[in-house]
Each structure stands twice: as structure tokens, then as C-alpha cells.
Enzyme design. Sequence first.
Site, PDB file in Angstrom:
ATOM      1  N   ARG A  81      50.950 -84.186  10.107  1.00 30.34           N
ATOM      2  CA  ARG A  81      52.261 -83.597   9.783  1.00 30.34           C
ATOM      3  C   ARG A  81      53.299 -84.677  10.003  1.00 30.34           C
ATOM      4  O   ARG A  81      53.332 -85.324  11.043  1.00 30.34           O
ATOM      5  CB  ARG A  81      52.519 -82.393  10.693  1.00 30.34           C
ATOM      6  CG  ARG A  81      53.905 -81.781  10.589  1.00 30.34           C
ATOM      7  CD  ARG A  81      54.125 -81.156   9.221  1.00 30.34           C
ATOM      8  NE  ARG A  81      55.282 -80.284   9.185  1.00 30.34           N
ATOM      9  CZ  ARG A  81      56.538 -80.697   9.058  1.00 30.34           C
ATOM     10  NH1 ARG A  81      56.826 -81.987   9.003  1.00 30.34           N
ATOM     11  NH2 ARG A  81      57.516 -79.816   9.004  1.00 30.34           N
ATOM     12  N   GLU A 110      57.994 -75.497   1.107  1.00 30.10           N
ATOM     13  CA  GLU A 110      56.623 -74.981   1.094  1.00 30.10           C
ATOM     14  C   GLU A 110      56.119 -74.842  -0.346  1.00 30.10           C
ATOM     15  O   GLU A 110      56.855 -74.410  -1.225  1.00 30.10           O
ATOM     16  CB  GLU A 110      56.560 -73.617   1.788  1.00 30.10           C
ATOM     17  CG  GLU A 110      56.962 -73.648   3.244  1.00 30.10           C
ATOM     18  CD  GLU A 110      56.127 -74.606   4.079  1.00 30.10           C
ATOM     19  OE1 GLU A 110      54.888 -74.574   3.961  1.00 30.10           O
ATOM     20  OE2 GLU A 110      56.714 -75.396   4.829  1.00 30.10           O
ATOM     21  N   ARG A 134      47.819 -80.363  14.471  1.00 31.46           N
ATOM     22  CA  ARG A 134      47.992 -81.427  13.484  1.00 31.46           C
ATOM     23  C   ARG A 134      48.527 -82.646  14.206  1.00 31.46           C
ATOM     24  O   ARG A 134      49.358 -82.526  15.105  1.00 31.46           O
ATOM     25  CB  ARG A 134      48.997 -81.010  12.404  1.00 31.46           C
ATOM     26  CG  ARG A 134      48.583 -79.795  11.611  1.00 31.46           C
ATOM     27  CD  ARG A 134      49.653 -79.366  10.647  1.00 31.46           C
ATOM     28  NE  ARG A 134      50.852 -78.953  11.351  1.00 31.46           N
ATOM     29  CZ  ARG A 134      51.904 -78.374  10.775  1.00 31.46           C
ATOM     30  NH1 ARG A 134      51.910 -78.157   9.477  1.00 31.46           N
ATOM     31  NH2 ARG A 134      52.971 -78.023  11.482  1.00 31.46           N
TER      32      ARG A 134
END
Length: 193
Positions: A84, A92, A135
Site C-alpha cells: 500500500r 477505489e 499490507r
Amino acid sequence: MKNRYIFTVLSVLLCYVSTACQSQSDYVYSVKGETEEVTSTPREDEPSHKEKEKRWKEGFAYVTKVIDGDTFWVDNGKESFKVRFIGIDAPETRNSRWKKKGYYASESKEYVRSQTEHQWVRLEFDVQAMDRYKRRLAYIYLEDGTFLNASLVEQGYAVVDTYPPNVKYVEQFINLQKQARETEQGLWGKMPE
């Protein structure tokens, strides 16, 4: 007769298993309870595990799949993991429980894909190594030295979104976002009617 039947069944079963294994072209990566299927077909020109390990020691990882404008999967020769991008938030690409699909999402994802997918990137880490979704958190640099996080903000593909303690480049990101808004870059431009 019975032996011939068993042999035939075993042969068919073995053939089926062999074919299934050979035709599998998708990877499935799992990160602590989160599974994501990667639908890209392995490339003939994809670097070997040894090459990926060697480049990892030099600070580079190989991007295997772009998820959206601020997240992708990399492979370092020993493991694949999701990264990330620190300090930014891209729209998104699909609806989720928490967020709705955003304006300029496909353009943002496509830009990141064109710059990184099946290519080497350098990952720079900050204070916090992982987020709550497991992440890895990183600043991304292309092989030519381009600072991708900053480029995404500058061109209007993402907005500033920092969380302490990972704030190393927050001032740079804020200045770039201000410029992008003033010049109506990317998602700061006029929305289609």
C-alpha cells in the site's frame, strides 16, 4: 479384469491431475485471512526467483499485479506480498463495505499499471512497516528514479492521505496537491456531466 479397470481409472485420474496442474495460469496469494486471486497469466519473460532475490537485495521488487491506484502485489523471490502506497489515497476501483467506487479510479489504476506492472520498483519504508490489513507500507520509486507516490498526487491520480508516524513526505505531497487542484489536474478537473 479387475486390475485392468483399476489401472484405467488410475491412468485417467493421473491424466486429469496432470492436466489441471499444467493449465493453472492464475496465482492465489493469501495474507493472514485475506485471499486475493491474481488473474494475470505468468509471463514467459518474468524474472526467475534468483533474479528477484538478487534485485531484492539491491532494494527492488518485481510488481506482479496492480490492484488500484495505490496498491499492488510484488514478488521478491521468496514471497509475494501486497504493498500500500504511503501518504496517498487513490479512488477505489470497486465498491466495498467502507468505500464506494470513486471518480477517476480507472484512470488512476491504469496509470499505475502502465508505470509498474511486470516491472521493477524500489520500495522505501517509513516508521510503520504494515497497516492493520497486513499490507506493507512503502514509498514507491520507478527504476528511472521517479517518485511514484508524488507523481500520483501531482497529476491528480490520488489525494494526500497521511497517517502518523509515516509522514516523511507529507509537506511535499501537500504542495503537489495544491498545485494539482489549482491547475485542475486529473480528479481535480471538471467531472463529466
